[in-house]
Motif scaffolding. Structure first.
Motif, mmCIF file in Angstrom:
data_model
loop_
_atom_site.group_PDB
_atom_site.id
_atom_site.type_symbol
_atom_site.label_atom_id
_atom_site.label_comp_id
_atom_site.label_asym_id
_atom_site.label_seq_id
_atom_site.Cartn_x
_atom_site.Cartn_y
_atom_site.Cartn_z
ATOM 1 N N LYS A 91 88.969 49.319 -82.237
ATOM 2 C CA LYS A 91 87.895 50.326 -82.185
ATOM 3 C C LYS A 91 88.142 51.418 -83.216
ATOM 4 O O LYS A 91 89.150 52.121 -83.172
ATOM 5 C CB LYS A 91 87.822 50.933 -80.784
ATOM 6 C CG LYS A 91 86.566 51.770 -80.551
ATOM 7 C CD LYS A 91 86.418 52.110 -79.080
ATOM 8 C CE LYS A 91 85.108 52.830 -78.828
ATOM 9 N NZ LYS A 91 84.896 53.109 -77.394
ATOM 10 N N GLU A 127 91.244 47.479 -77.602
ATOM 11 C CA GLU A 127 90.905 48.830 -78.044
ATOM 12 C C GLU A 127 91.484 49.165 -79.414
ATOM 13 O O GLU A 127 91.050 50.111 -80.060
ATOM 14 C CB GLU A 127 91.396 49.865 -77.028
ATOM 15 C CG GLU A 127 90.626 49.858 -75.711
ATOM 16 C CD GLU A 127 89.175 50.285 -75.881
ATOM 17 O OE1 GLU A 127 88.877 51.004 -76.854
ATOM 18 O OE2 GLU A 127 88.325 49.889 -75.068
ATOM 19 N N GLN A 136 81.410 50.060 -83.617
ATOM 20 C CA GLN A 136 82.548 50.521 -82.824
ATOM 21 C C GLN A 136 83.641 49.469 -82.722
ATOM 22 O O GLN A 136 84.494 49.524 -81.826
ATOM 23 C CB GLN A 136 82.074 50.945 -81.431
ATOM 24 C CG GLN A 136 81.013 52.035 -81.484
ATOM 25 C CD GLN A 136 80.683 52.590 -80.110
ATOM 26 O OE1 GLN A 136 81.558 52.848 -79.288
ATOM 27 N NE2 GLN A 136 79.404 52.799 -79.851
ATOM 28 N N VAL A 150 83.237 42.850 -75.916
ATOM 29 C CA VAL A 150 82.978 44.086 -75.169
ATOM 30 C C VAL A 150 83.239 43.883 -73.684
ATOM 31 O O VAL A 150 82.687 42.957 -73.073
ATOM 32 C CB VAL A 150 81.527 44.559 -75.381
ATOM 33 C CG1 VAL A 150 81.273 45.855 -74.611
ATOM 34 C CG2 VAL A 150 81.248 44.756 -76.866
ATOM 35 N N ALA A 185 79.731 48.335 -71.712
ATOM 36 C CA ALA A 185 78.990 49.191 -72.641
ATOM 37 C C ALA A 185 77.894 49.907 -71.863
ATOM 38 O O ALA A 185 77.210 49.302 -71.034
ATOM 39 C CB ALA A 185 78.385 48.383 -73.777
ATOM 40 N N GLN A 186 77.765 51.201 -72.134
ATOM 41 C CA GLN A 186 76.733 52.028 -71.514
ATOM 42 C C GLN A 186 75.877 52.667 -72.595
ATOM 43 O O GLN A 186 76.346 52.919 -73.702
ATOM 44 C CB GLN A 186 77.363 53.151 -70.680
ATOM 45 C CG GLN A 186 77.730 52.785 -69.263
ATOM 46 C CD GLN A 186 78.159 54.016 -68.482
ATOM 47 O OE1 GLN A 186 78.728 54.948 -69.046
ATOM 48 N NE2 GLN A 186 77.913 54.023 -67.198
ATOM 49 N N HIS A 206 78.168 53.824 -75.600
ATOM 50 C CA HIS A 206 79.624 53.923 -75.419
ATOM 51 C C HIS A 206 80.156 52.526 -75.141
ATOM 52 O O HIS A 206 79.682 51.839 -74.223
ATOM 53 C CB HIS A 206 79.964 54.845 -74.261
ATOM 54 C CG HIS A 206 81.434 54.845 -73.927
ATOM 55 N ND1 HIS A 206 82.363 55.523 -74.699
ATOM 56 C CD2 HIS A 206 82.122 54.236 -72.936
ATOM 57 C CE1 HIS A 206 83.567 55.333 -74.182
ATOM 58 N NE2 HIS A 206 83.442 54.550 -73.110
ATOM 59 N N VAL A 207 81.119 52.105 -75.934
ATOM 60 C CA VAL A 207 81.640 50.739 -75.848
ATOM 61 C C VAL A 207 83.110 50.765 -75.453
ATOM 62 O O VAL A 207 83.909 51.530 -76.017
ATOM 63 C CB VAL A 207 81.472 50.010 -77.202
ATOM 64 C CG1 VAL A 207 82.118 48.632 -77.152
ATOM 65 C CG2 VAL A 207 80.001 49.900 -77.551
ATOM 66 N N ASP A 208 83.460 49.940 -74.491
ATOM 67 C CA ASP A 208 84.858 49.736 -74.116
ATOM 68 C C ASP A 208 85.215 48.294 -74.458
ATOM 69 O O ASP A 208 84.675 47.343 -73.860
ATOM 70 C CB ASP A 208 85.062 49.993 -72.615
ATOM 71 C CG ASP A 208 86.520 49.958 -72.228
ATOM 72 O OD1 ASP A 208 87.155 51.010 -72.197
ATOM 73 O OD2 ASP A 208 87.040 48.839 -71.958
ATOM 74 N N LEU A 209 86.098 48.123 -75.452
ATOM 75 C CA LEU A 209 86.468 46.790 -75.928
ATOM 76 C C LEU A 209 87.634 46.226 -75.144
ATOM 77 O O LEU A 209 88.435 46.960 -74.563
ATOM 78 C CB LEU A 209 86.838 46.854 -77.410
ATOM 79 C CG LEU A 209 85.762 47.384 -78.382
ATOM 80 C CD1 LEU A 209 86.348 47.440 -79.786
ATOM 81 C CD2 LEU A 209 84.518 46.534 -78.334
ATOM 82 N N TYR A 210 87.717 44.896 -75.139
ATOM 83 C CA TYR A 210 88.895 44.256 -74.564
ATOM 84 C C TYR A 210 90.135 44.636 -75.369
ATOM 85 O O TYR A 210 91.192 44.916 -74.812
ATOM 86 C CB TYR A 210 88.724 42.734 -74.563
ATOM 87 C CG TYR A 210 87.833 42.223 -73.466
ATOM 88 C CD1 TYR A 210 88.253 42.206 -72.145
ATOM 89 C CD2 TYR A 210 86.563 41.738 -73.750
ATOM 90 C CE1 TYR A 210 87.438 41.724 -71.138
ATOM 91 C CE2 TYR A 210 85.734 41.258 -72.746
ATOM 92 C CZ TYR A 210 86.183 41.257 -71.441
ATOM 93 O OH TYR A 210 85.365 40.791 -70.446
#
Length: 287
Positions: free
Chosen positions: A230, A227, A201, A209, A212-213, A221-225
């Motif tokens: 991604k 985006e 991702q 990151v 992440a969940q 599910h990844v939320d990057l610094y």
């Protein structure tokens, strides 16, 4: 001592004293508060405000007043749990407004509710037609609970006998670039596997990151610094379902192309068995 200093000290004391009382009274959502809870809260707040800014009132008097209200609130709540009659006196009882699709006008009058108020309460429950309502009840907290007619309820997998995979709440496994190792291990995964998932991702390392969940199906599910790094994520389960269907189609194609009757029969049998397998697992391969 200057008066503003006194007010500051009394305000700070009143704030923390009310906080203590709130903790003693316990947690209760605003939507669940009865009229009694509402009045009690306002009264204790007014007493606390008087303690904060009215320098003519002795602090001890306001403290005694708040303690009395708090004590009575706890006692009444306790007795209400033990006695139905006391509970009905303090909290009241629900009132049926619509029964079997028919509005009960006398109950609307009893609770002093207009037809417009009723319709607004129904719309808050995403009901815009009276014809869709089987029953509606005014709860003790002033909210309206609605039961739709059976034919207007949404269809669920259970209604059509479709098996679905049970799920649990997603777990946070990375926070601010830091891997929650104990949680990852408890869920049965490794850091190496997790690193591979976040790289899919757009992350190069865990430090890229933000959050992440992982859900019960193993999807991360990844939320990057950043985006912008991604990529478009490929959903693995639908991809696997498509691959299985392709394999089943290939087996049927081989059966058609070969002239060997033994091989033809083998391909058709394998295709049938694979189709049975697909039918069993396809509900679990949906995102």
């Amino acid at each position: 001592m200057p008066e503003y200093t006194v007010i500051i000290i009394r305000s700070v004391f009143a704030f923390f004293f009310v906080l203590l009382i709130a903790r003693i009274l316990g947690k209760k959502q605003i939507a669940q508060m009865t009229f009694f809870d509402y009045i009690t809260g306002i009264t204790i707040g007014n007493i606390a405000a008087s303690l904060a800014i009215n320098t003519n009132i002795q602090p001890l008097n306001t403290i005694i007043g708040m303690i009395i209200f708090t004590t009575f609130s706890i006692l009444i709540a306790f007795f209400a749990l033990e006695s139905l009659k006391i509970r009905q006196i303090v909290e009241g009882s629900p009132t049926t407004l619509i029964q079997d699709g028919n509005i009960i006008e006398k109950n609307l009058l009893k609770v002093r509710m207009t037809f417009d108020d009723l319709m607004m309460g129904l719309r808050e429950k995403n009901v815009f037609k009276l014809a869709d309502v089987e029953s509606a009840v005014l709860e003790t907290n002033g909210k309206i609970s609605v039961m739709k007619k059976t034919e207007n309820n949404p269809l669920t997998p259970k209604d059509i006998g479709l098996p679905v995979e049970s799920e649990h709440a997603p777990s946070l496994i990375i926070m601010d670039g830091y891997v929650l190792r104990k949680r990852v291990q408890y869920l049965g995964y490794s850091e190496e596997w997790l690193l591979g998932e976040i790289k899919k991702q757009g992350a190069e390392d865990f430090k890229d990151v933000f959050l992440a969940q992982i859900d019960s199906k193993g999807n991360v599910h990844v939320d990057l610094y950043n985006e912008e790094k991604k990529p478009q994520q490929v959903k693995q389960k639908p991809l696997l379902a498509a691959q299985l269907r392709k394999m089943q189609g290939d087996l049927e194609s081989f059966a058609i192309q070969t002239d060997d009757q033994v091989a033809k029969k083998m391909y058709l049998n394998q295709s049938k068995e694979l189709q049975d397998l697909i039918n069993k697992v396809i509900p679990y391969l949906k995102e």
